[in-house]
Scaffold this active site. Structure first.
Site, PDB file in Angstrom:
ATOM      1  NE  ARG A  53     -32.051 -17.951 -18.503  1.00 27.93           N
ATOM      2  CZ  ARG A  53     -31.158 -16.968 -18.455  1.00 27.93           C
ATOM      3  NH1 ARG A  53     -31.100 -16.098 -19.416  1.00 27.93           N
ATOM      4  NH2 ARG A  53     -30.301 -16.886 -17.471  1.00 27.93           N
ATOM      5  CB  THR A  54     -36.456 -21.556 -14.516  1.00 22.10           C
ATOM      6  OG1 THR A  54     -35.423 -21.891 -15.450  1.00 22.10           O
ATOM      7  CG2 THR A  54     -37.372 -22.736 -14.348  1.00 22.10           C
ATOM      8  CE  LYS A  81     -35.429 -16.989  10.316  1.00 17.32           C
ATOM      9  NZ  LYS A  81     -36.868 -16.767  10.554  1.00 17.32           N
ATOM     10  NE  ARG A 103     -33.531 -23.700 -11.368  1.00 23.04           N
ATOM     11  CZ  ARG A 103     -33.085 -23.035 -12.427  1.00 23.04           C
ATOM     12  NH1 ARG A 103     -32.258 -22.024 -12.267  1.00 23.04           N
ATOM     13  NH2 ARG A 103     -33.478 -23.366 -13.640  1.00 23.04           N
ATOM     14  CG  HIS A 131     -34.037 -27.265 -16.326  1.00 18.42           C
ATOM     15  ND1 HIS A 131     -35.341 -26.871 -16.085  1.00 18.42           N
ATOM     16  CD2 HIS A 131     -33.321 -26.110 -16.458  1.00 18.42           C
ATOM     17  CE1 HIS A 131     -35.394 -25.550 -16.070  1.00 18.42           C
ATOM     18  NE2 HIS A 131     -34.188 -25.060 -16.286  1.00 18.42           N
TER      19      HIS A 131
HETATM   20  N1   CP Z   1     -32.189 -21.841 -18.512  1.00 16.56           N
HETATM   21  C1   CP Z   1     -32.362 -21.643 -17.186  1.00 16.56           C
HETATM   22  O1   CP Z   1     -32.769 -22.543 -16.425  1.00 16.56           O
HETATM   23  O2   CP Z   1     -32.087 -20.376 -16.785  1.00 16.56           O
HETATM   24  P1   CP Z   1     -32.230 -19.802 -15.277  1.00 16.56           P
HETATM   25  O3   CP Z   1     -31.194 -20.512 -14.454  1.00 16.56           O
HETATM   26  O4   CP Z   1     -32.029 -18.326 -15.386  1.00 16.56           O
HETATM   27  O5   CP Z   1     -33.618 -20.162 -14.807  1.00 16.56           O
END
Ligand code: CP
Length: 303
Positions: A53-54, A81, A103, A131
């Site tokens: 999603r993100t 590496k 992320r 998040h």
């Molecule tokens: N909700 C969320 O962060 O989903 P993903 O880990 O798929 O990005």
């Protein structure tokens, strides 16, 4: 420049401003609108942890605004590496990115990178810390469904201990004057969580009482030591959301989940697919709009 590292850095009026901006992008997207305000800017999405999603919604958001978007997946990068996080950050910076979305599995890693680069950095999830765009999209979903967030009783349930989604949502929803409850097994409830302005419950039925929205969370087994992973059957029996248990919440209470879901563990399949109650697909739609708002607002100084 300004970064978006967490909800903790935002004032309530700034959260509301981003929600208002995102609201406009929802309508724009539904009308298949076009906008190229990020044309000529380079957006790098650097993901050191898996995402569906993100990552995709940040990519779509950047492209809908006309940016040149490139993705770096750590698993296929020179991180494998032995390159350090800081050297990776210096490398991305040298490519003259205009905005970087990161992320990472370690709490604080995104702030470390933000300190080394010359452009805005957006946190797409760092360890069990924050998040922020997830909390904004959840708040937008609640506001559009219930009209307001203030004074709504919202339960966040499951693995609170390891969840950056829980932390960012607690910060956002309490800032917007919601009554926030957290429900978790004792072993997955962080000590002192009440200091964040929430009420803690280990009994799911008591915690769900009178709630306007119920947000379920996945067990983050990747952040648990192997010996401490709860029994899935026991977890479902005591803390899984079922139609029967949901009767304790208000009639018509929203059923939310940030995804990815583990059907039959924290939520029954029937509830996840209940088109009247479940906002899960809507949350994904709100995610694109929220990320467009954040990318637009943070890059204004570079245009
Ligand atoms: N909700 C969320 O962060 O989903 P993903 O880990 O798929 O990005």
């Amino acid at each position: 420049h300004r970064d978006l590292l967490g909800i903790a850095q935002l004032q309530p009026h700034e959260i509301l401003f981003l929600l208002d901006e995102a609201d406009r992008w929802v309508e724009h997207n539904r009308a298949h609108g076009r906008d190229a305000r990020l044309a000529g800017l380079t957006q790098i999405n650097a993901f050191f942890e898996n995402s569906t999603r993100t990552l995709l919604s940040f990519e779509i958001a950047g492209k809908r605004l006309g940016a040149d978007v490139v993705n770096m997946h750590a698993a296929q990068s020179s991180v494998k590496k032995g390159e350090t996080l800081i050297d990776t950050a210096i490398t991305l910076n040298a490519m003259r990115a205009d905005v970087i979305v990161i992320r990472h599995g370690s709490s604080g890693a995104v702030a470390l990178i933000a300190d080394k680069v010359d452009c805005p950095v957006l946190n797409a999830g760092d360890g069990s810390h924050e998040h922020p765009t997830q909390a904004l999209l959840d708040a937008l979903t609640i506001r559009r469904r219930l009209g307001d967030i203030a004074n709504k009783r919202i339960a966040i349930c499951g693995d609170i201990m390891h969840s950056r989604v829980a932390r960012s949502n607690i910060l956002a929803l309490t800032a917007l004057a919601a009554e926030v409850r957290v429900i978790a097994p004792p072993t997955l409830m962080p000590a002192g969580i009440e200091r964040m302005g929430v009420t803690a419950f280990t009994d799911m039925d008591a915690g769900l009482d009178g709630c306007d929205a119920v947000m379920m969370l996945r067990l983050q087994t990747e952040r648990m030591a192997a010996g401490y992973i709860p029994s899935l059957r026991e977890f479902h029996a005591l803390w899984g959301l079922t139609p029967k248990r949901l009767e304790r919440a208000k009639p018509g209470a929203l059923v939310m989940h940030p995804g990815p879901m583990n059907r039959g563990v924290e939520i029954t399949s029937g509830l996840a697919d209940d088109r009247d109650r479940s906002t899960i697909a809507e949350q994904v739609e709100m995610g694109v709009a929220v990320r467009m708002a954040c990318l637009d607002v943070l890059t204004r100084g570079r245009r």
